[in-house]
Design an enzyme around this catalytic site. Structure first.
Site, mmCIF file in Angstrom:
data_model
loop_
_atom_site.group_PDB
_atom_site.id
_atom_site.type_symbol
_atom_site.label_atom_id
_atom_site.label_comp_id
_atom_site.label_asym_id
_atom_site.label_seq_id
_atom_site.Cartn_x
_atom_site.Cartn_y
_atom_site.Cartn_z
ATOM 1 N N GLU A 1 37.016 36.499 39.023
ATOM 2 C CA GLU A 1 38.284 36.102 38.455
ATOM 3 C C GLU A 1 38.008 35.488 37.354
ATOM 4 O O GLU A 1 37.204 34.554 37.132
ATOM 5 C CB GLU A 1 39.346 35.446 39.090
ATOM 6 C CG GLU A 1 39.512 35.958 40.509
ATOM 7 C CD GLU A 1 40.553 35.242 41.308
ATOM 8 O OE1 GLU A 1 41.340 34.503 40.984
ATOM 9 O OE2 GLU A 1 40.827 35.712 42.317
ATOM 10 N N HIS B 1 46.010 36.426 40.529
ATOM 11 C CA HIS B 1 46.141 35.180 41.586
ATOM 12 C C HIS B 1 47.356 34.304 41.285
ATOM 13 O O HIS B 1 47.235 33.127 40.954
ATOM 14 C CB HIS B 1 44.917 34.578 41.157
ATOM 15 C CG HIS B 1 44.310 33.559 42.416
ATOM 16 N ND1 HIS B 1 43.096 33.404 42.719
ATOM 17 C CD2 HIS B 1 45.112 32.840 43.249
ATOM 18 C CE1 HIS B 1 42.842 32.448 43.590
ATOM 19 N NE2 HIS B 1 44.193 32.292 44.050
ATOM 20 N N ARG C 1 41.294 35.101 49.696
ATOM 21 C CA ARG C 1 40.083 35.104 48.801
ATOM 22 C C ARG C 1 39.446 36.446 48.612
ATOM 23 O O ARG C 1 39.314 37.172 49.617
ATOM 24 C CB ARG C 1 39.140 34.171 49.277
ATOM 25 C CG ARG C 1 39.575 32.514 48.597
ATOM 26 C CD ARG C 1 39.784 32.215 47.453
ATOM 27 N NE ARG C 1 39.983 30.743 47.368
ATOM 28 C CZ ARG C 1 41.351 30.306 46.994
ATOM 29 N NH1 ARG C 1 42.416 31.221 47.413
ATOM 30 N NH2 ARG C 1 41.708 28.911 47.079
#
Length: 327
Positions: free
Chosen positions: A269, A288, A240
């Protein structure tokens, strides 16, 4: 028995495909599977559900579910679930940890090799049809992973797979985990607890972040921790974004105290187009996607199916979450 399936998410890949819902219905014909496609449907259908297969739930949803006895997260991270409310009700929580571990470990090693072997430079030159053999020297010289020191923050399923891959490349691996007294895997050189983080960062050439995001890991890696790494070290984050102080990381990259970074996660994000990370030459950015593969949902549903059988037979569930610890 009724199972609520609820995986609505901004990224379509993380929504369970209808084909997988059909697969569950065929495998368990005596179980009612309800596939909620929006928040309203989920709130309504959870009222008489015994089980929830979900990526997220709200406190209100749990309050409306008097029959709910088990929640299985389609992800490894469970911070988006109301863990305190679930624990207070004695509702079992399991997750999908391990499903993405090998894929994420491959992503870590792939990104690391891009920077170590200077594929970032050679690919750029290739697009321009330039032969840059004489330019690959000094700070731009490729280097070998063999014999280097890697520290992995978070020696869970993903961290272990990273360590397994790293050992094959000849890296010396130190792992940090909450319970350092557990048996040490043969492919890990040293295991320490969180209280020895500073010691584990000293002399480190590659720092891999694979820990869950909980209050204890919020901004765990800041300026002081980065300064402990060897000059020119590589930072890899597939956990993270908020585990690393992004501002301090950028400063270390710009000043070349960090030799590079492989980043799959960020504070916010999608990553803002104005972020300096986009233009830094020693950074590999991915959106991601370190756990993405075509057969991802096959394994998630296989794990859930195994646990559903266990649940029906009163057997211990796989991947139980410690709601107090947050993972």
């Amino acid at each position: 028995m009724k199972v609520l399936i609820y995986t609505v998410w901004p990224v379509p890949f993380w929504e369970v495909p209808k084909s997988q819902v059909l697969r569950l219905r065929e495998r368990f014909p005596d179980v009612t599977f309800t596939h909620a496609l929006n928040d309203g449907e989920a709130l309504r259908e959870i009222e008489d559900a015994d089980v929830a297969l979900a990526s997220r739930l709200t406190t209100l949803a749990v309050q409306r579910a008097p029959r709910l006895r088990w929640v299985h997260s389609t992800a490894a991270a469970v911070g988006i679930l109301p863990l305190r409310d679930l624990a207070a009700r004695g509702i079992a929580v399991t997750n999908s940890r391990g499903v993405q571990a090998i894929t994420m470990a491959e992503h870590v090693m792939g990104g690391l090799l891009v920077l170590a072997r200077r594929f970032d430079l050679t690919l750029s030159a290739q697009r321009e049809r330039r032969w840059i053999q004489n330019e690959l020297r000094a700070d731009a010289s490729p280097w070998s992973l063999h014999g280097r020191m890697m520290t992995i923050v978070g020696l869970g399923t993903t961290g272990l797979e990273v360590a397994r891959c790293a050992q094959a490349f000849g890296l010396h691996v130190t792992g940090i985990r909450r319970r350092p007294g557990q048996p040490k895997p043969s492919f890990v050189d040293r295991v320490v607890g969180p209280d020895q983080l500073d010691d584990a960062l000293g002399g480190c050439d590659v720092l891999v972040i694979a820990a869950p995001f909980i209050p204890e890991t919020d901004r765990l890696i800041g300026a002081r921790q980065l300064a402990l790494l060897n000059r020119g070290a590589i930072l890899v984050n597939v956990a993270r974004g908020r585990i690393v102080d992004e501002r301090e990381m950028i400063a270390a990259l710009e000043e070349k105290r960090l030799g590079g970074a492989v980043l799959d996660v960020f504070d916010r994000e999608p990553l803002d187009s104005a972020s300096p990370l986009w233009s830094l030459p020693n950074v590999v950015i991915t959106p991601h996607c370190s756990g993405v593969r075509p057969d991802h949902w096959d394994d998630v549903i296989e794990l859930f199916s195994d646990n559903l059988l266990r649940f029906r037979h009163g057997e211990p569930l796989l991947n139980l979450v410690d709601c107090d610890a947050g993972y």
